[in-house]
Write a protein that holds these residues in place. Structure first.
Motif, short mmCIF file in Angstrom:
data_model
loop_
_atom_site.label_atom_id
_atom_site.label_comp_id
_atom_site.label_asym_id
_atom_site.label_seq_id
_atom_site.Cartn_x
_atom_site.Cartn_y
_atom_site.Cartn_z
N ASN A 137 -54.39 54.31 80.76
CA ASN A 137 -53.80 55.64 80.69
C ASN A 137 -52.28 55.52 80.77
N ILE A 138 -51.59 56.64 80.90
CA ILE A 138 -50.13 56.65 80.74
C ILE A 138 -49.38 55.86 81.80
N HIS A 139 -50.00 55.56 82.95
CA HIS A 139 -49.31 54.83 83.99
C HIS A 139 -49.72 53.36 84.06
N SER A 140 -50.46 52.90 83.06
CA SER A 140 -50.87 51.50 83.01
C SER A 140 -49.78 50.64 82.37
N SER A 141 -49.58 49.44 82.92
CA SER A 141 -48.59 48.51 82.37
C SER A 141 -49.21 47.76 81.19
N PHE A 142 -48.98 48.26 80.00
CA PHE A 142 -49.46 47.56 78.81
C PHE A 142 -48.70 48.05 77.58
N PHE A 143 -48.74 47.24 76.54
CA PHE A 143 -48.19 47.63 75.24
C PHE A 143 -49.31 47.61 74.22
N ALA A 144 -49.36 48.62 73.38
CA ALA A 144 -50.36 48.67 72.32
C ALA A 144 -50.03 47.64 71.25
N THR A 145 -51.06 47.12 70.62
CA THR A 145 -50.87 46.08 69.61
C THR A 145 -50.31 46.61 68.31
N ALA A 146 -49.97 47.89 68.26
CA ALA A 146 -49.24 48.40 67.10
C ALA A 146 -47.82 47.85 67.06
N PHE A 170 -55.72 42.48 77.34
CA PHE A 170 -54.87 41.36 76.95
C PHE A 170 -53.59 41.35 77.78
N ASN A 171 -52.95 42.51 77.91
CA ASN A 171 -51.73 42.63 78.71
C ASN A 171 -52.00 42.32 80.18
N ILE A 172 -53.10 42.85 80.71
CA ILE A 172 -53.42 42.65 82.12
C ILE A 172 -53.65 41.18 82.43
N ARG A 173 -54.41 40.50 81.59
CA ARG A 173 -54.71 39.09 81.84
C ARG A 173 -53.45 38.23 81.79
N ILE A 174 -52.58 38.53 80.86
CA ILE A 174 -51.33 37.76 80.76
C ILE A 174 -50.45 38.02 81.98
N ASN A 175 -50.39 39.27 82.42
CA ASN A 175 -49.62 39.59 83.63
C ASN A 175 -50.21 38.91 84.86
N LYS A 176 -51.54 38.88 84.96
CA LYS A 176 -52.21 38.20 86.07
C LYS A 176 -51.86 36.71 86.12
N ASN A 177 -51.60 36.14 84.97
CA ASN A 177 -51.30 34.70 84.90
C ASN A 177 -49.83 34.39 85.14
N GLY A 178 -49.08 35.37 85.62
CA GLY A 178 -47.71 35.12 86.05
C GLY A 178 -46.64 35.42 85.02
N PHE A 179 -47.01 35.95 83.88
CA PHE A 179 -46.03 36.30 82.86
C PHE A 179 -45.65 37.78 82.99
N LYS A 180 -44.43 38.09 82.58
CA LYS A 180 -43.91 39.45 82.71
C LYS A 180 -43.99 40.20 81.39
N LEU A 181 -44.03 41.53 81.51
CA LEU A 181 -44.00 42.42 80.36
C LEU A 181 -42.62 43.05 80.25
N TYR A 182 -42.08 43.07 79.04
CA TYR A 182 -40.71 43.54 78.84
C TYR A 182 -40.68 44.57 77.71
N TYR A 183 -39.97 45.67 77.98
CA TYR A 183 -39.86 46.77 77.02
C TYR A 183 -38.55 46.66 76.25
N LYS A 184 -38.67 46.58 74.92
CA LYS A 184 -37.50 46.48 74.03
C LYS A 184 -37.52 47.69 73.10
N PRO A 185 -36.89 48.79 73.48
CA PRO A 185 -36.98 50.03 72.69
C PRO A 185 -36.36 49.93 71.30
N SER A 186 -35.45 48.98 71.09
CA SER A 186 -34.82 48.85 69.77
C SER A 186 -35.70 48.13 68.76
#
Length: 373
Positions: A174-183, A210-226
């Motif tokens: 939902n809207i408060h989940s840390s993930f990026f859509a594959t679009a 996919f995002n959750i598992r990668i985050n669990k493995n110690g990698f970070k998620l980064y937002y690049k709006p441009s």
């Protein structure tokens, strides 16, 4: 930066309406053509999608690789087939109804060079209206459907919060989940390998998992709006309702797999969220927002009339209050003469979203009553 080889993966099925606009944008990418491959996995198209792809491969984009995957059950399965052959240092994902900006590839991989722990980069998703007379497109553009901006409180370029508590609302997509859509997302190869180089085999929810598992493995998620992709949305209300029904359907499965053992009551009142986790034998998430209060008080109004309770006026007043709160943002959507139509689209699509979650709750054995939107 542009000396790195990249792979772009696009699952596709019956995309005749959008595929040429998408391909035109791929052709215009400012990334060196000898440093990229574009892998299309067709899941059994019945229209002219494959014909168009082969034509573009032959005449304009020789970097295209086409895989035909008959009886493909999900976009995740299609992406997994492509992942078996990718060569890129970074793997980029988008869809056949998306138009990528010319500098998209350069923008979306740039954060990887500033921090080795960034495993996933997500860009912004805009709406591309292809028919000004299409009310669904106009509505989705107005609500900024699929926009990343503001999710998890991140509105500017930067890191998404790491998962820590694993409460249901953090993992259900939902809207408060840390993930990026594959679009519109890119992944570092090392992060991809950490999750077995594949999406899960379920029919839905694969991008969130996919995002959750990668985050669990110690990698970070980064937002690049441009790093911008413009999405061509569904053409009619029936297609849009089917889309959001599918989103809701997959959310209980994400809760079952990733959430801690609680039933979480989420109250969204006047734009403020309150989360109340309760230890429970079934994992779950129950939202109560404007849409729910509107329907609850309407039902109570009907019951009051039928059974001649003295609370009829109170319940009717509360019904009208939440109806005003729920529908009033649509006053800004032009033309205002279609206000009732905008209300219908909002109500029925929200209903489909919730019904999808209820259906998924029964199928997957976790509770998820979806949010208002």
């Amino acid at each position: 930066m542009k000396d790195k080889f990249i792979s772009i993966i696009v699952p596709v099925k019956n995309a005749e309406r959008t595929i040429e606009k998408h391909l035109e944008s791929i052709l215009k990418l400012d990334y060196p053509k000898d440093k990229l491959e574009v892998i299309y996995v067709d899941g059994g198209s019945k229209d002219k999608t494959l014909e168009i792809l082969y034509k573009w491969q032959k005449e304009k984009i020789p970097q295209i690789i086409i895989i035909e995957l008959k009886n493909c059950k999900s976009p995740g399965e299609a992406r997994n087939k492509a992942l078996e052959i990718v060569k890129g240092d970074f793997i980029l994902f988008t869809d056949a109804d998306c138009i990528v900006k010319e500098d998209w590839a350069t923008q979306i991989i740039s954060p990887f060079f500033q921090d080795d722990k960034i495993g996933i980069v997500g860009g912004e998703i805009h709406t591309l209206t292809v028919n000004d007379g299409n009310d669904i497109e106009k509505y989705l553009e107005f609500i900024r459907f699929l926009s990343v901006n503001g999710r998890c409180g991140v509105k500017e370029e930067g890191y998404f919060p790491d998962l820590k508590t694993f409460l249901p609302h953090e993992v259900n997509g939902n809207i408060h989940s840390s993930f990026f859509a594959t679009a519109n997302v890119a992944v570092r190869r090392e992060a991809l390998l950490s999750v077995g180089n594949k999406f899960w085999d379920e029919i839905t929810g694969e991008d969130v998992d996919f995002n959750i598992r990668i985050n669990k493995n110690g990698f970070k998620l980064y937002y690049k709006p441009s790093a911008i992709v413009s999405h061509i949305h569904r053409a009619n209300l029936q297609q849009f309702r089917k889309q959001v029904y599918g989103y809701g359907y997959g959310h209980p499965l994400l809760i079952k797999k990733h959430a801690k053992q609680v039933l979480e009551i989420c109250i969204n009142l006047f734009g403020k969220y309150i989360y109340i986790p309760i230890p429970f034998f079934i994992k779950g998430n129950i939202y109560l927002g404007n849409f729910h209060f509107l329907n609850i008080f309407f039902l109570l109004t009907i019951l009051s009339i039928v059974f001649r309770w003295k609370t009829t006026l109170l319940f009717l007043s509360l019904t009208l209050l939440f109806a005003i709160i729920y529908f009033s943002p649509l006053i800004k959507l032009k033309p205002t003469k279609k206000f009732l139509k905008w209300c219908k689209i909002k109500y029925l699509s929200n209903l489909s979203f919730i019904m999808g979650g209820i259906k998924g709750s029964f199928v997957f054995g976790a509770i998820d009553i979806e949010d208002s939107f």
